[in-house]
Design a protein around this motif. Structure first.
Motif, PDB file in Angstrom:
ATOM      1  N   TYR A  35      42.707 -48.118 -12.653  1.00  0.00           N
ATOM      2  CA  TYR A  35      43.223 -47.145 -13.612  1.00  0.00           C
ATOM      3  C   TYR A  35      42.844 -47.622 -15.007  1.00  0.00           C
ATOM      4  CZ  TYR A  35      46.411 -45.479  -9.909  1.00  0.00           C
ATOM      5  OH  TYR A  35      46.947 -44.972  -8.743  1.00  0.00           O
ATOM      6  N   GLN A  41      47.899 -43.427 -24.835  1.00  0.00           N
ATOM      7  CA  GLN A  41      47.761 -42.305 -23.898  1.00  0.00           C
ATOM      8  C   GLN A  41      48.282 -42.694 -22.520  1.00  0.00           C
ATOM      9  OE1 GLN A  41      44.029 -40.220 -24.000  1.00  0.00           O
ATOM     10  NE2 GLN A  41      43.711 -40.665 -26.180  1.00  0.00           N
ATOM     11  N   LYS A  42      48.198 -41.758 -21.589  1.00  0.00           N
ATOM     12  CA  LYS A  42      48.768 -42.004 -20.274  1.00  0.00           C
ATOM     13  C   LYS A  42      47.833 -42.851 -19.418  1.00  0.00           C
ATOM     14  CE  LYS A  42      49.187 -37.598 -19.314  1.00  0.00           C
ATOM     15  NZ  LYS A  42      49.446 -36.330 -18.581  1.00  0.00           N
ATOM     16  N   VAL A  43      48.399 -43.436 -18.389  1.00  0.00           N
ATOM     17  CA  VAL A  43      47.622 -44.179 -17.408  1.00  0.00           C
ATOM     18  C   VAL A  43      46.830 -43.171 -16.581  1.00  0.00           C
ATOM     19  CG1 VAL A  43      47.756 -45.725 -15.414  1.00  0.00           C
ATOM     20  CG2 VAL A  43      49.364 -46.006 -17.321  1.00  0.00           C
ATOM     21  N   GLN A 106      52.478 -48.928  -5.299  1.00  0.00           N
ATOM     22  CA  GLN A 106      51.295 -49.623  -5.796  1.00  0.00           C
ATOM     23  C   GLN A 106      51.739 -50.750  -6.722  1.00  0.00           C
ATOM     24  OE1 GLN A 106      48.178 -47.047  -7.322  1.00  0.00           O
ATOM     25  NE2 GLN A 106      48.429 -45.647  -5.592  1.00  0.00           N
ATOM     26  N   PHE A 108      50.623 -53.216  -9.650  1.00  0.00           N
ATOM     27  CA  PHE A 108      49.640 -53.261 -10.724  1.00  0.00           C
ATOM     28  C   PHE A 108      49.464 -54.673 -11.258  1.00  0.00           C
ATOM     29  CE2 PHE A 108      48.614 -48.854 -11.911  1.00  0.00           C
ATOM     30  CZ  PHE A 108      49.476 -48.187 -11.069  1.00  0.00           C
TER      31      PHE A 108
ATOM     32  N   ILE B   4      52.076 -33.258 -15.174  1.00  0.00           N
ATOM     33  CA  ILE B   4      53.375 -33.931 -15.222  1.00  0.00           C
ATOM     34  C   ILE B   4      53.760 -34.067 -16.684  1.00  0.00           C
ATOM     35  CG2 ILE B   4      54.650 -36.028 -14.711  1.00  0.00           C
ATOM     36  CD1 ILE B   4      52.678 -36.651 -12.570  1.00  0.00           C
ATOM     37  N   GLN B  34      57.586 -41.132  -7.939  1.00  0.00           N
ATOM     38  CA  GLN B  34      57.874 -42.532  -8.235  1.00  0.00           C
ATOM     39  C   GLN B  34      58.169 -42.711  -9.726  1.00  0.00           C
ATOM     40  OE1 GLN B  34      54.915 -45.255  -6.650  1.00  0.00           O
ATOM     41  NE2 GLN B  34      54.425 -43.902  -4.945  1.00  0.00           N
ATOM     42  N   TYR B  36      58.103 -45.796 -12.712  1.00  0.00           N
ATOM     43  CA  TYR B  36      57.612 -47.122 -13.064  1.00  0.00           C
ATOM     44  C   TYR B  36      58.112 -47.487 -14.455  1.00  0.00           C
ATOM     45  CZ  TYR B  36      54.214 -47.109  -9.225  1.00  0.00           C
ATOM     46  OH  TYR B  36      53.618 -47.093  -7.987  1.00  0.00           O
ATOM     47  N   PRO B  44      52.105 -51.173 -15.234  1.00  0.00           N
ATOM     48  CA  PRO B  44      53.320 -50.526 -14.721  1.00  0.00           C
ATOM     49  C   PRO B  44      53.947 -51.340 -13.582  1.00  0.00           C
ATOM     50  CG  PRO B  44      51.514 -48.944 -14.921  1.00  0.00           C
ATOM     51  CD  PRO B  44      50.918 -50.292 -15.106  1.00  0.00           C
ATOM     52  N   LEU B  89      57.679 -44.461 -16.796  1.00  0.00           N
ATOM     53  CA  LEU B  89      56.648 -43.533 -16.360  1.00  0.00           C
ATOM     54  C   LEU B  89      57.048 -42.861 -15.058  1.00  0.00           C
ATOM     55  CD1 LEU B  89      53.543 -45.908 -16.755  1.00  0.00           C
ATOM     56  CD2 LEU B  89      54.540 -44.428 -18.497  1.00  0.00           C
ATOM     57  N   GLY B  94      48.301 -37.994  -6.457  1.00  0.00           N
ATOM     58  CA  GLY B  94      47.390 -36.895  -6.753  1.00  0.00           C
ATOM     59  C   GLY B  94      46.344 -36.624  -5.685  1.00  0.00           C
ATOM     60  N   LEU B 100      47.619 -42.243  -8.167  1.00  0.00           N
ATOM     61  CA  LEU B 100      48.788 -41.742  -8.861  1.00  0.00           C
ATOM     62  C   LEU B 100      48.394 -40.955 -10.101  1.00  0.00           C
ATOM     63  CD1 LEU B 100      51.010 -44.940  -8.643  1.00  0.00           C
ATOM     64  CD2 LEU B 100      51.291 -42.827  -7.351  1.00  0.00           C
ATOM     65  N   PHE B 102      50.109 -40.012 -13.565  1.00  0.00           N
ATOM     66  CA  PHE B 102      51.230 -40.456 -14.380  1.00  0.00           C
ATOM     67  C   PHE B 102      51.552 -39.462 -15.478  1.00  0.00           C
ATOM     68  CE2 PHE B 102      52.262 -44.772 -13.156  1.00  0.00           C
ATOM     69  CZ  PHE B 102      51.137 -45.190 -12.464  1.00  0.00           C
ATOM     70  N   GLY B 103      52.836 -39.401 -15.821  1.00  0.00           N
ATOM     71  CA  GLY B 103      53.238 -38.754 -17.052  1.00  0.00           C
ATOM     72  C   GLY B 103      52.935 -39.703 -18.211  1.00  0.00           C
ATOM     73  N   LYS B 104      53.088 -39.188 -19.411  1.00  0.00           N
ATOM     74  CA  LYS B 104      52.782 -40.003 -20.587  1.00  0.00           C
ATOM     75  C   LYS B 104      53.846 -41.059 -20.840  1.00  0.00           C
ATOM     76  CE  LYS B 104      50.788 -39.652 -25.147  1.00  0.00           C
ATOM     77  NZ  LYS B 104      50.493 -38.833 -26.321  1.00  0.00           N
TER      78      LYS B 104
END
Lengths: 117, 112
Positions: A35, A41-43, A106, A108, B4, B34, B36, B44, B89, B94, B100, B102-104
């Protein structure tokens, strides 16, 4: 407790150079992911890898990117010719099973911060 | 496309209060969702997973609800502490291989 490790923690490179980011997933895990997170910003998902091949990839994961599992423990992400917009935090993740076999967590790694100048 | 949204970018609360974070999704029917936690400059860390047939899930001071009709999940931290300050998060699966989305995130700050 086992954890995902990533090296280096920081990498600075010149635009157009190749970089390889390294990850050691948790030892009994079978599914591996990369990722990225651009600052603020988002992951975002890049690629998933299972049984020595890519199982899914996003639009971001173009021909400049490649992944490899060169041995039984390492999992690498290579960016062939870096661009300024590749500057981001890159996270490796791993899981024991895929969601097809049940909901899976998951795990990380701490990330590699890549800066392309 | 699948989307999301975590409505609040930031939430500031006083220590001891309950923090409630919201996650909404569209164009998606997830089997599970989920949550995080992400600290600055770190990856995360998984907190909780809730399945579509579960209304609520708890773990210590954390509680998650999942309303598939509203397409919404709420994440609660009770008796919040300054150490709970982080970005939280929401994530959905997906693809078939578990990637995954993720939202922001919502940045929670708990003041002493």
């Amino acid at each position: 407790e086992p954890e995902v490790t990533q090296t280096p923690s920081h990498q600075v490179t010149q635009m157009g150079q190749e970089v390889i980011l390294h990850c050691v997933p948790i030892s009994n895990h079978l599914y591996f992911y990369w990722y990225r997170q651009i600052l603020g910003q988002k992951v975002e998902f890049l690629v998933s890898f299972y049984n020595n091949e890519i199982s899914e990839k996003s639009e971001i994961f173009d021909d400049q990117f490649s992944v490899e599992r060169p041995d039984g423990s390492n999992f690498t992400l290579k960016i062939r010719s870096t661009k300024l917009e590749d500057s981001a935090m890159y996270f490796c993740a791993s899981s024991v099973n895929s969601p097809g076999q049940g909901a899976e967590t998951q795990y990380f790694g701490p990330g590699t911060r890549l800066l392309v100048l | 496309s699948q989307k999301i949204e975590q409505n609040s970018e930031a939430l500031n609360i006083q220590e001891g209060k309950t923090a409630t974070l919201t996650c909404n999704y569209t164009n998606y029917s997830p089997a599970y969702l989920q949550w995080y936690r992400q600290d600055p400059g770190r990856g995360p860390v998984f907190l909780l997973l809730i399945r579509e047939n579960e209304k609520e899930k708890r773990k210590e001071r954390l509680k998650v609800t999942f309303d598939t009709t509203l397409k919404q999940s709420l994440f609660h931290i009770t008796a919040s502490q300054p150490a709970d300050s982080a970005t939280y998060l929401c994530a959905l699966v997906g693809g078939s291989q578990g990637n995954l989305i993720f939202g922001k995130g919502t940045k929670l700050s708990v003041k002493p």
